[in-house]
Design an enzyme around this catalytic site. Structure first.
Site, mmCIF file in Angstrom:
data_model
loop_
_atom_site.group_PDB
_atom_site.id
_atom_site.type_symbol
_atom_site.label_atom_id
_atom_site.label_comp_id
_atom_site.label_asym_id
_atom_site.label_seq_id
_atom_site.Cartn_x
_atom_site.Cartn_y
_atom_site.Cartn_z
ATOM 1 N N HIS A 144 0.841 -1.208 0.000
ATOM 2 C CA HIS A 144 0.000 0.000 0.000
ATOM 3 C C HIS A 144 0.878 1.261 0.000
ATOM 4 O O HIS A 144 0.612 2.219 -0.722
ATOM 5 C CB HIS A 144 -0.892 0.046 1.257
ATOM 6 C CG HIS A 144 -1.933 -1.022 1.347
ATOM 7 N ND1 HIS A 144 -2.039 -1.853 2.437
ATOM 8 C CD2 HIS A 144 -2.950 -1.379 0.521
ATOM 9 C CE1 HIS A 144 -3.074 -2.671 2.275
ATOM 10 N NE2 HIS A 144 -3.640 -2.417 1.122
ATOM 11 N N LYS A 176 -16.280 -7.530 6.085
ATOM 12 C CA LYS A 176 -15.045 -8.324 5.988
ATOM 13 C C LYS A 176 -14.516 -8.728 7.364
ATOM 14 O O LYS A 176 -13.451 -9.324 7.454
ATOM 15 C CB LYS A 176 -13.973 -7.532 5.230
ATOM 16 C CG LYS A 176 -14.309 -7.340 3.763
ATOM 17 C CD LYS A 176 -13.138 -6.798 2.977
ATOM 18 C CE LYS A 176 -13.482 -6.710 1.502
ATOM 19 N NZ LYS A 176 -12.446 -6.035 0.717
ATOM 20 N N ARG A 227 -2.021 -5.920 -8.593
ATOM 21 C CA ARG A 227 -0.829 -6.707 -8.302
ATOM 22 C C ARG A 227 -0.614 -7.770 -9.359
ATOM 23 O O ARG A 227 0.501 -8.078 -9.735
ATOM 24 C CB ARG A 227 -0.971 -7.404 -6.944
ATOM 25 C CG ARG A 227 -0.798 -6.481 -5.791
ATOM 26 C CD ARG A 227 -1.353 -7.082 -4.529
ATOM 27 N NE ARG A 227 -2.810 -7.079 -4.577
ATOM 28 C CZ ARG A 227 -3.581 -7.349 -3.549
ATOM 29 N NH1 ARG A 227 -3.043 -7.704 -2.408
ATOM 30 N NH2 ARG A 227 -4.882 -7.295 -3.661
ATOM 31 N N SER A 232 -2.786 -7.841 2.838
ATOM 32 C CA SER A 232 -3.055 -7.739 4.272
ATOM 33 C C SER A 232 -3.438 -9.111 4.833
ATOM 34 O O SER A 232 -3.060 -9.468 5.951
ATOM 35 C CB SER A 232 -4.177 -6.733 4.537
ATOM 36 O OG SER A 232 -3.815 -5.459 4.068
HETATM 37 P P1 ADP Z 1 -9.970 -3.738 -0.396
HETATM 38 O O1 ADP Z 1 -10.759 -4.424 0.676
HETATM 39 O O2 ADP Z 1 -10.629 -2.496 -0.904
HETATM 40 O O3 ADP Z 1 -9.495 -4.627 -1.508
HETATM 41 P P2 ADP Z 1 -7.205 -3.576 0.462
HETATM 42 O O4 ADP Z 1 -6.666 -2.810 1.626
HETATM 43 O O5 ADP Z 1 -6.999 -5.046 0.429
HETATM 44 O O6 ADP Z 1 -8.720 -3.167 0.389
HETATM 45 O O7 ADP Z 1 -6.601 -2.995 -0.876
HETATM 46 C C1 ADP Z 1 -6.793 -1.654 -1.258
HETATM 47 C C2 ADP Z 1 -6.187 -1.447 -2.641
HETATM 48 O O8 ADP Z 1 -4.780 -1.595 -2.554
HETATM 49 C C3 ADP Z 1 -6.661 -2.448 -3.696
HETATM 50 O O9 ADP Z 1 -6.783 -1.787 -4.944
HETATM 51 C C4 ADP Z 1 -5.555 -3.459 -3.755
HETATM 52 O O10 ADP Z 1 -5.469 -4.043 -5.028
HETATM 53 C C5 ADP Z 1 -4.347 -2.581 -3.462
HETATM 54 N N1 ADP Z 1 -3.257 -3.346 -2.857
HETATM 55 C C6 ADP Z 1 -3.300 -4.175 -1.801
HETATM 56 N N2 ADP Z 1 -2.090 -4.724 -1.558
HETATM 57 C C7 ADP Z 1 -1.263 -4.215 -2.510
HETATM 58 C C8 ADP Z 1 0.104 -4.434 -2.844
HETATM 59 N N3 ADP Z 1 0.870 -5.289 -2.174
HETATM 60 N N4 ADP Z 1 0.599 -3.751 -3.885
HETATM 61 C C9 ADP Z 1 -0.189 -2.920 -4.601
HETATM 62 N N5 ADP Z 1 -1.472 -2.691 -4.364
HETATM 63 C C10 ADP Z 1 -2.020 -3.343 -3.341
#
Ligand code: ADP
Length: 162
Positions: free
Chosen positions: A16, A40, A89, A127
């Site tokens: 992130h 979630k 990703r 995460s």
């Molecule tokens: P959500 O529940 O909205 O998917 P996340 O916190 O899992 O929330 O992810 C938020 C955004 O960040 C999403 O667009 C996800 O693809 C992106 N994201 C999560 N992990 C990574 C990572 N390691 N690298 C790049 N983008 C990421």
């Protein structure tokens, strides 16, 4: 221009943070919008996720963090954001992300979704995986901010986990 980066951030990872760093090169201001995501069943409360993201992003001057409970497009409009940032990703992210962007565009045609991809070192990071590793006593220090690592240890120890 203000870009909104919405997500669950349960918790924020270095993937992130890598995306935020890239977004700050493209936009004047970036608002990291932490979704309540009650469905979630997040490990950390909304306030905890906001606080952790603020600490992890303290070094970025044009970046702010806020929690929200409404629709992403409504929150973007309320804050005057014209762009939504999301991360791609791998191909596996694509279908869900494109579906969501199409729905957001249908509700708010004036807001563009912009996808950024992280450094290859972070393409495998999520995460969910971080929580699994921490739960099993693994070392997550290469993947999250030190405060996030501490918070994971404290929460999982309290749960009777790691
Ligand atoms: P959500 O529940 O909205 O998917 P996340 O916190 O899992 O929330 O992810 C938020 C955004 O960040 C999403 O667009 C996800 O693809 C992106 N994201 C999560 N992990 C990574 C990572 N390691 N690298 C790049 N983008 C990421």
């Amino acid at each position: 221009m203000l870009a909104l980066y919405p997500g669950s951030f349960d918790p924020i990872t270095n993937g992130h943070i890598d995306l935020v760093r890239r977004a700050t090169r493209l936009f004047d201001r970036v608002l990291v919008a932490v979704a309540a995501s009650a469905a979630k069943r997040p490990l950390f409360s909304l306030d905890e996720r906001v606080a952790l993201a603020r600490e992890a992003l303290a070094e970025f001057p044009g970046v702010t963090v806020e929690g929200f409970t409404s629709l992403v497009v409504e929150f973007a409009r309320a804050r005057g954001a014209e762009v939504i940032i999301r991360g791609l990703r791998a191909v596996s992210d694509f279908e869900y992300e494109v579906q969501m962007a199409a729905m957001n565009r249908s509700m708010a045609p004036d807001i563009e979704t912009v996808y950024l991809s992280p450094d290859t070192a972070y393409t495998f990071l999520s995460s969910t995986l971080i929580k699994d590793i921490a739960r099993h006593g693994g070392d997550v220090s290469a993947y999250v901010h030190p405060r996030v690592r501490e918070a994971l240890h404290a929460r999982l120890a309290a749960e009777g986990g790691a």
